[in-house]
Write an enzyme that holds these catalytic residues in place. Structure first.
Site, PDB file in Angstrom:
ATOM      1  N   ASP A 169       0.838  -1.211   0.082  1.00 43.42           N
ATOM      2  CA  ASP A 169      -0.146   0.080   0.020  1.00 43.42           C
ATOM      3  C   ASP A 169       1.031   1.302  -0.028  1.00 43.42           C
ATOM      4  O   ASP A 169       1.641   1.375   1.039  1.00 43.42           O
ATOM      5  CB  ASP A 169      -0.935  -0.070   1.203  1.00 43.42           C
ATOM      6  CG  ASP A 169      -2.033   1.126   1.049  1.00 43.42           C
ATOM      7  OD1 ASP A 169      -1.741   2.154   0.737  1.00 43.42           O
ATOM      8  OD2 ASP A 169      -3.196   0.712   1.277  1.00 43.42           O
ATOM      9  N   HIS A 200      -2.732  -0.002  -2.723  1.00 40.83           N
ATOM     10  CA  HIS A 200      -4.063   0.552  -1.848  1.00 40.83           C
ATOM     11  C   HIS A 200      -5.175   0.446  -2.683  1.00 40.83           C
ATOM     12  O   HIS A 200      -5.181   0.322  -4.049  1.00 40.83           O
ATOM     13  CB  HIS A 200      -3.615   2.045  -2.115  1.00 40.83           C
ATOM     14  CG  HIS A 200      -4.760   2.819  -0.963  1.00 40.83           C
ATOM     15  ND1 HIS A 200      -4.765   2.590   0.237  1.00 40.83           N
ATOM     16  CD2 HIS A 200      -5.703   3.686  -1.551  1.00 40.83           C
ATOM     17  CE1 HIS A 200      -5.707   3.429   0.811  1.00 40.83           C
ATOM     18  NE2 HIS A 200      -6.393   4.098  -0.221  1.00 40.83           N
TER      19      HIS A 200
END
Length: 231
Positions: A169, A200
């Protein structure tokens, strides 16, 4: 409109998208948005949860700033618009809005009484904070940015929690992920899943980093968790 309800709060009224299952009464799940508002992705998520037997309610978290935000996930202009709203968002006021949404959902004639919070990015952070300050039956958090800044509130978290983190992420560093996991490790009712190689919003419909296999796994885990906690 039958897919909209109005949430009344001391600060004013705001709208929420609602999707109802075929069989009622049913438990409720409050879906909390990313920085794009209650957009097509969030509405689709609500509809999917309704298909699984839940009343899904997605409040307009940005109503105090700009009611009715509905942004696309592929437009750079929409991204910048959403980022400005995100940066100015009052999280403490947002908790109050979410608790009013929970109250409204529980009081719906068709609600069976239980309610969960289920959020993405900003919404995942808000689900975490709200559950630490207010009683709900369950919490699901997908890639909640800034969660590490609120770990001091973990002691107030009593509801079962399911959290999903993409290991790559770009908005939640590996150090932040390690902090989150360490803070939740001592809570028997908290489960954190990591998804190797995922960035993400890997589960976002039509998202840039959407990964079908990882999304299916996370969503299956979420469905099973919500069914166990609410049905």
């Amino acid at each position: 409109m039958e897919n909209q309800i109005v949430i009344e709060s001391p600060a004013g009224s705001f709208r929420a998208y609602i999707s109802r299952p075929a069989k009622l009464p049913a438990p409720a799940v409050v879906i909390l948005q990313e920085l794009f508002g209650v957009n097509a992705d969030i509405r689709a998520t609500c509809d999917e949860l309704a298909g699984q037997g839940f009343i899904a309610v997605a409040p307009d978290l940005f109503w105090r700033q700009e009611p009715g935000v509905d942004l696309g996930v592929t437009s750079e202009a929409d991204w910048q618009h959403g980022l400005r709203l995100y940066a100015a968002y009052d999280r403490d006021a947002g908790v109050k809005d979410i608790t009013e949404t929970v109250r409204t959902a529980v009081e719906l004639p068709e609600c069976a009484g239980k309610v969960a919070l289920h959020g993405y990015c900003l919404g995942a952070l808000m689900a975490f904070i709200t559950a630490a300050r207010y009683e709900v039956d369950a919490v699901v958090a997908y890639h909640g940015g800034d969660t590490e800044k609120y770990l001091g509130e973990v002691g107030g978290l009593h509801a079962p929690l399911l959290m999903h983190l993409g290991e790559e992420d770009e908005f939640i560093s590996k150090a932040a992920q390690a902090e989150i996991k360490a803070a939740l490790a001592g809570k028997a009712n908290a489960t954190v899943y990591s998804y190797p190689g995922q960035r993400h919003a890997f589960s976002r419909h039509n998202g840039l980093h959407y990964n079908a296999a990882a999304a299916a796994l996370a969503n299956r885990r979420t469905s099973e968790f919500l069914s166990q906690q609410l049905l």
